[in-house]
Design a protein around this motif. Structure first.
Motif, short mmCIF file in Angstrom:
data_model
loop_
_atom_site.label_atom_id
_atom_site.label_comp_id
_atom_site.label_asym_id
_atom_site.label_seq_id
_atom_site.Cartn_x
_atom_site.Cartn_y
_atom_site.Cartn_z
N LEU A 80 -65.85 110.02 -12.59
CA LEU A 80 -65.08 109.86 -11.36
C LEU A 80 -65.01 108.41 -10.92
O LEU A 80 -63.94 107.89 -10.56
CB LEU A 80 -65.67 110.72 -10.25
N ALA A 81 -66.15 107.73 -10.96
CA ALA A 81 -66.17 106.31 -10.56
C ALA A 81 -65.31 105.48 -11.49
O ALA A 81 -64.59 104.56 -11.05
CB ALA A 81 -67.60 105.80 -10.55
N GLY A 82 -65.36 105.79 -12.79
CA GLY A 82 -64.55 105.05 -13.74
C GLY A 82 -63.06 105.28 -13.53
O GLY A 82 -62.25 104.36 -13.67
N MET A 83 -62.68 106.52 -13.21
CA MET A 83 -61.27 106.81 -12.94
C MET A 83 -60.77 105.99 -11.76
O MET A 83 -59.68 105.39 -11.81
CB MET A 83 -61.09 108.30 -12.66
N LEU A 84 -61.54 105.97 -10.68
CA LEU A 84 -61.12 105.25 -9.48
C LEU A 84 -61.10 103.74 -9.71
O LEU A 84 -60.12 103.06 -9.36
CB LEU A 84 -62.06 105.60 -8.32
N ALA A 85 -62.17 103.22 -10.30
CA ALA A 85 -62.27 101.77 -10.50
C ALA A 85 -61.22 101.28 -11.49
O ALA A 85 -60.55 100.27 -11.26
CB ALA A 85 -63.67 101.41 -10.99
N GLY A 86 -61.08 101.99 -12.61
CA GLY A 86 -60.13 101.56 -13.63
C GLY A 86 -58.70 101.62 -13.13
O GLY A 86 -57.90 100.69 -13.38
N SER A 87 -58.34 102.69 -12.44
CA SER A 87 -56.98 102.82 -11.92
C SER A 87 -56.68 101.76 -10.88
O SER A 87 -55.59 101.16 -10.87
CB SER A 87 -56.78 104.21 -11.32
N ALA A 88 -57.64 101.51 -9.98
CA ALA A 88 -57.44 100.48 -8.96
C ALA A 88 -57.26 99.11 -9.59
O ALA A 88 -56.42 98.31 -9.17
CB ALA A 88 -58.62 100.48 -7.98
N TYR A 89 -58.03 98.85 -10.63
CA TYR A 89 -57.94 97.56 -11.31
C TYR A 89 -56.59 97.41 -12.00
O TYR A 89 -55.94 96.35 -11.91
CB TYR A 89 -59.06 97.43 -12.33
N GLU A 90 -56.14 98.46 -12.69
CA GLU A 90 -54.87 98.41 -13.39
C GLU A 90 -53.70 98.20 -12.41
O GLU A 90 -52.81 97.39 -12.66
CB GLU A 90 -54.67 99.70 -14.18
N VAL A 91 -53.72 98.93 -11.31
CA VAL A 91 -52.68 98.79 -10.30
C VAL A 91 -52.71 97.38 -9.69
O VAL A 91 -51.67 96.74 -9.48
CB VAL A 91 -52.83 99.86 -9.20
N GLY A 92 -53.91 96.89 -9.41
CA GLY A 92 -54.04 95.56 -8.83
C GLY A 92 -53.51 94.47 -9.74
O GLY A 92 -52.81 93.56 -9.29
N SER A 94 -51.24 94.84 -12.08
CA SER A 94 -49.79 94.99 -12.14
C SER A 94 -49.11 94.36 -10.92
O SER A 94 -48.12 93.63 -11.04
CB SER A 94 -49.42 96.48 -12.24
N LEU A 95 -49.67 94.63 -9.73
CA LEU A 95 -49.11 94.05 -8.51
C LEU A 95 -49.21 92.53 -8.50
O LEU A 95 -48.28 91.84 -8.08
CB LEU A 95 -49.83 94.64 -7.29
N LEU A 96 -50.35 92.02 -8.96
CA LEU A 96 -50.56 90.57 -8.98
C LEU A 96 -49.56 89.89 -9.91
O LEU A 96 -48.94 88.88 -9.54
CB LEU A 96 -51.99 90.26 -9.41
N GLN A 97 -49.39 90.44 -11.11
CA GLN A 97 -48.45 89.84 -12.06
C GLN A 97 -47.02 89.88 -11.52
O GLN A 97 -46.27 88.90 -11.64
CB GLN A 97 -48.52 90.56 -13.40
N GLU A 98 -46.65 91.00 -10.92
CA GLU A 98 -45.30 91.12 -10.39
C GLU A 98 -45.08 90.18 -9.22
O GLU A 98 -44.01 89.56 -9.09
CB GLU A 98 -45.04 92.57 -9.96
N THR A 99 -46.08 90.03 -8.36
CA THR A 99 -45.95 89.18 -7.17
C THR A 99 -45.91 87.71 -7.54
O THR A 99 -45.09 86.94 -7.02
CB THR A 99 -47.12 89.43 -6.21
N VAL A 100 -46.77 87.29 -8.46
CA VAL A 100 -46.89 85.87 -8.79
C VAL A 100 -45.79 85.41 -9.74
O VAL A 100 -45.19 84.35 -9.55
CB VAL A 100 -48.28 85.58 -9.41
N PHE A 101 -45.51 86.22 -10.79
CA PHE A 101 -44.59 85.78 -11.82
C PHE A 101 -43.28 86.57 -11.86
O PHE A 101 -42.37 86.22 -12.63
CB PHE A 101 -45.25 85.89 -13.21
#
Length: 216
Positions: A80-92, A94-101
Motif C-alpha cells: 500500500l505504501a509503495g502504491m501511494l508513494a510511487g504513484s505520487a512520485y510519477e504524477v509529480g 510528470s507535472l514538473l516536466q510539463e510545467t518546466v519544459f
C-alpha cells in the motif's frame, strides 16, 4: 577510520549509490521492455551522457526513505505504501516536466484504468506496490551489503567523482532540453551558452537521447 567500513546504515553515501543503481537499472529496464514490446532497444535515458535516468534513481531513493521504517513489517503495508508513494512520485515528475519544459515523456490515457489525466494508471500503481515489496525485502538488503563492501577510501573517491559528474550531466541536460524548447518557440540564441547548446545538442540528437519526450 578505515575499519568502520563505507556507507554504513542509511547515510547519504548509501542513498547516493542507491540513486546511481536505480538510474542505471531504470535505463536497462526500459530498453528490455521496449525490446519485448517493439522488437528493438530504445528509450530510458534521462541525461545526455551515460546510461542514467535520474527519474528512476530518485524514485529508488524516495522508496528507500519512505519504506525504511516498514522494511521489517508486513508485506501488505509495504504494498500500500509503495502504491501511494510511487504513484505520487510519477504524477509529480510528470507535472514538473510539463510545467518546466512543456513536454511529457509518458501518458497512459490509452492504457487500462488511467488516473489523473493519464499521468498514471491503477495497474501501474499496483506495480509500484509490488516493486516496493520486492525492493525492500529482496533487493535493498543485498544492495546495501554490496555498497558497504566497497573499500572506504575508494568508496569516498568514487562517490565524489561520480557526484560531480552527475551534477554536471544533469545541468547540461537541463540546459540542452531548455534550449530545445526555446528553439521550438522560435527564440534565437541569447549568448554563447545557447549557441553551444545548439551546436552540441541539436534537435535530432536530443530526439535520439530522449525518444519518448514529446512537447505539448
Amino acid at each position: 577510520m578505515e575499519s568502520r567500513g563505507f556507507a554504513r546504515g542509511l547515510c547519504w553515501q548509501k542513498l547516493f549509490w542507491v540513486l546511481v543503481a536505480g538510474s542505471v537499472f531504470g535505463v536497462a529496464w526500459e530498453h528490455c521492455v521496449n525490446l519485448l514490446m517493439h522488437g528493438r532497444f530504445y528509450g530510458g535515458r534521462g541525461l545526455v551522457w551515460g546510461p542514467f535516468n535520474l527519474v528512476y534513481g530518485c524514485g529508488a531513493v524516495l522508496l528507500t526513505l519512505l519504506l525504511w521504517p516498514l522494511r521489517d513489517g508486513q508485506a501488505h503495508k509495504l504494498l500500500l505504501a509503495g502504491m501511494l508513494a510511487g504513484s505520487a512520485y510519477e504524477v509529480g515528475c510528470s507535472l514538473l516536466q510539463e510545467t518546466v519544459f512543456g513536454a511529457v515523456s509518458w501518458n497512459y490515457d490509452r492504457e487500462l484504468l488511467p488516473l489523473l489525466g493519464g499521468r498514471t494508471t491503477l495497474p501501474v500503481a499496483f506495480a509500484w506496490g509490488l516493486l516496493a515489496v520486492f525492493y525492500m525485502k529482496a533487493v535493498y538488503p543485498r544492495l546495501s551489503r554490496l555498497i558497504e563492501r566497497i573499500p572506504p577510501r575508494l568508496g569516498r573517491a568514487l562517490t565524489l567523482a561520480l557526484l560531480v559528474f552527475l551534477a554536471v550531466d544533469a545541468l547540461v541536460s537541463l540546459l540542452a532540453v531548455g534550449r530545445m524548447a526555446a528553439r521550438r518557440a522560435a527564440l534565437p540564441a541569447q549568448g554563447g551558452l545557447d549557441l553551444l547548446m545548439d551546436l552540441c545538442f541539436p534537435d535530432h540528437a536530443l530526439k535520439e537521447i530522449f525518444p519518448g519526450m514529446k512537447f505539448i
